[in-house]
Design an enzyme around this catalytic site. Structure first.
Site, PDB file in Angstrom:
ATOM      1  N   THR A   9       0.803  -1.200   0.000  1.00 24.41           N
ATOM      2  CA  THR A   9       0.000   0.000   0.000  1.00 24.41           C
ATOM      3  C   THR A   9       0.837   1.252   0.000  1.00 24.41           C
ATOM      4  O   THR A   9       1.855   1.347   0.673  1.00 24.41           O
ATOM      5  CB  THR A   9      -0.949   0.074   1.206  1.00 24.41           C
ATOM      6  OG1 THR A   9      -1.812  -1.025   1.169  1.00 24.41           O
ATOM      7  CG2 THR A   9      -1.765   1.330   1.218  1.00 24.41           C
ATOM      8  N   LYS A  41      -8.507   1.648  -1.422  1.00 25.48           N
ATOM      9  CA  LYS A  41      -7.984   1.935  -0.084  1.00 25.48           C
ATOM     10  C   LYS A  41      -8.277   3.352   0.382  1.00 25.48           C
ATOM     11  O   LYS A  41      -7.897   3.729   1.478  1.00 25.48           O
ATOM     12  CB  LYS A  41      -6.478   1.684  -0.071  1.00 25.48           C
ATOM     13  CG  LYS A  41      -6.133   0.246  -0.432  1.00 25.48           C
ATOM     14  CD  LYS A  41      -4.659   0.071  -0.622  1.00 25.48           C
ATOM     15  CE  LYS A  41      -4.350  -1.294  -1.198  1.00 25.48           C
ATOM     16  NZ  LYS A  41      -2.935  -1.422  -1.544  1.00 25.48           N
ATOM     17  N   GLY A  53      -7.996   7.002   4.116  1.00 25.31           N
ATOM     18  CA  GLY A  53      -7.258   5.942   3.449  1.00 25.31           C
ATOM     19  C   GLY A  53      -6.546   5.106   4.494  1.00 25.31           C
ATOM     20  O   GLY A  53      -6.342   5.551   5.620  1.00 25.31           O
ATOM     21  N   SER A 132       3.990   1.045   2.659  1.00 27.45           N
ATOM     22  CA  SER A 132       5.370   0.731   2.292  1.00 27.45           C
ATOM     23  C   SER A 132       5.959   1.719   1.293  1.00 27.45           C
ATOM     24  O   SER A 132       7.162   1.963   1.290  1.00 27.45           O
ATOM     25  CB  SER A 132       5.453  -0.687   1.735  1.00 27.45           C
ATOM     26  OG  SER A 132       4.566  -0.835   0.650  1.00 27.45           O
ATOM     27  N   ALA A 164       5.343   3.977  -7.111  1.00 29.23           N
ATOM     28  CA  ALA A 164       5.122   2.677  -7.762  1.00 29.23           C
ATOM     29  C   ALA A 164       6.354   2.215  -8.535  1.00 29.23           C
ATOM     30  O   ALA A 164       6.571   1.010  -8.694  1.00 29.23           O
ATOM     31  CB  ALA A 164       3.911   2.747  -8.682  1.00 29.23           C
ATOM     32  N   CYS A 167       8.721   1.138  -5.124  1.00 27.62           N
ATOM     33  CA  CYS A 167       8.235   0.199  -4.112  1.00 27.62           C
ATOM     34  C   CYS A 167       7.582  -1.018  -4.774  1.00 27.62           C
ATOM     35  O   CYS A 167       6.602  -0.869  -5.508  1.00 27.62           O
ATOM     36  CB  CYS A 167       7.228   0.892  -3.195  1.00 27.62           C
ATOM     37  SG  CYS A 167       6.522  -0.211  -1.952  1.00 27.62           S
ATOM     38  N   THR A 170       3.693  -1.523  -4.329  1.00 26.16           N
ATOM     39  CA  THR A 170       2.803  -0.467  -4.813  1.00 26.16           C
ATOM     40  C   THR A 170       2.631  -0.632  -6.317  1.00 26.16           C
ATOM     41  O   THR A 170       3.617  -0.738  -7.040  1.00 26.16           O
ATOM     42  CB  THR A 170       3.404   0.920  -4.504  1.00 26.16           C
ATOM     43  OG1 THR A 170       3.592   1.041  -3.094  1.00 26.16           O
ATOM     44  CG2 THR A 170       2.503   2.039  -4.995  1.00 26.16           C
TER      45      THR A 170
END
Length: 179
Positions: A9, A41, A53, A132, A164, A167, A170
């Site tokens: 997330t 989320k 969120g 994360s 993204a 990570c 993500t």
């Protein structure tokens, strides 16, 4: 059999000049396996006046969403009061203390991160992130706010894309909510 660890997330909130945008990615992982790509989320609460969120356990987050909604109703949409009262409950209630989730909640006036240890953190700059990928999204958003003329929606999109790209927990299946 070992404990199943749920990772992932990135949720990012940006509050600036009476506007708010919140973004969340859609990936859910268990251990090193992606189990869902399009989880939602982030969502609106309290007559569509508050954005929320989460990161962490989905079931725990939904429990906290319900509790926050109850506090918002009890305190007539006063996010600051509702957040503090939820954090008190979270810290004092034996069942709630075991919940593994972080919440971000924002309206046009306030933005908070709520933790399972009873913390209510109000960021200095109106930017908050959990999960994360949070450090990457937060750093990108701060740089873009300071050094570009982009709208907060554009900043959220670019910051989430940067997170993204760094990570592994993500993805680019983003959900955006705005006030």
């Amino acid at each position: 059999m070992g404990e199943t660890v749920v990772h992932g997330t990135t949720v990012l909130a940006i509050k600036k000049d009476g506007k708010v945008v919140m973004a969340g990615d859609g990936q859910v992982t268990m251990g090193d396996t992606v189990v869902k790509h399009q989880a939602k989320k982030v969502r609106k609460m309290y007559h569509d006046r508050i954005l929320t969120g989460f990161s962490g356990s989905t079931a725990d987050a939904f429990t906290l969403f319900e509790r926050l909604e109850g506090k918002l109703e009890q305190y007539n949409g006063n996010l600051k009061r509702a957040a503090v009262e939820l954090a008190k409950d979270w810290r004092m209630d034996r069942a709630l203390r075991r919940l593994e989730a972080l919440l971000v909640a924002a309206d046009r006036n306030d933005c908070f991160i709520l933790s399972g240890t009873g913390d209510v953190i109000e960021p200095d700059d109106g930017l908050a992130a959990v999960g994360s990928g949070a450090p990457y999204a937060l750093a990108a958003a701060r740089a873009l706010i300071r050094h570009t003329g982009m709208s907060i929606r554009e900043i959220a999109e670019e910051a989430m894309n940067i997170a993204a790209s760094i990570c592994i927990y993500t993805n680019r299946e983003f959900t955006f909510e705005e006030l």
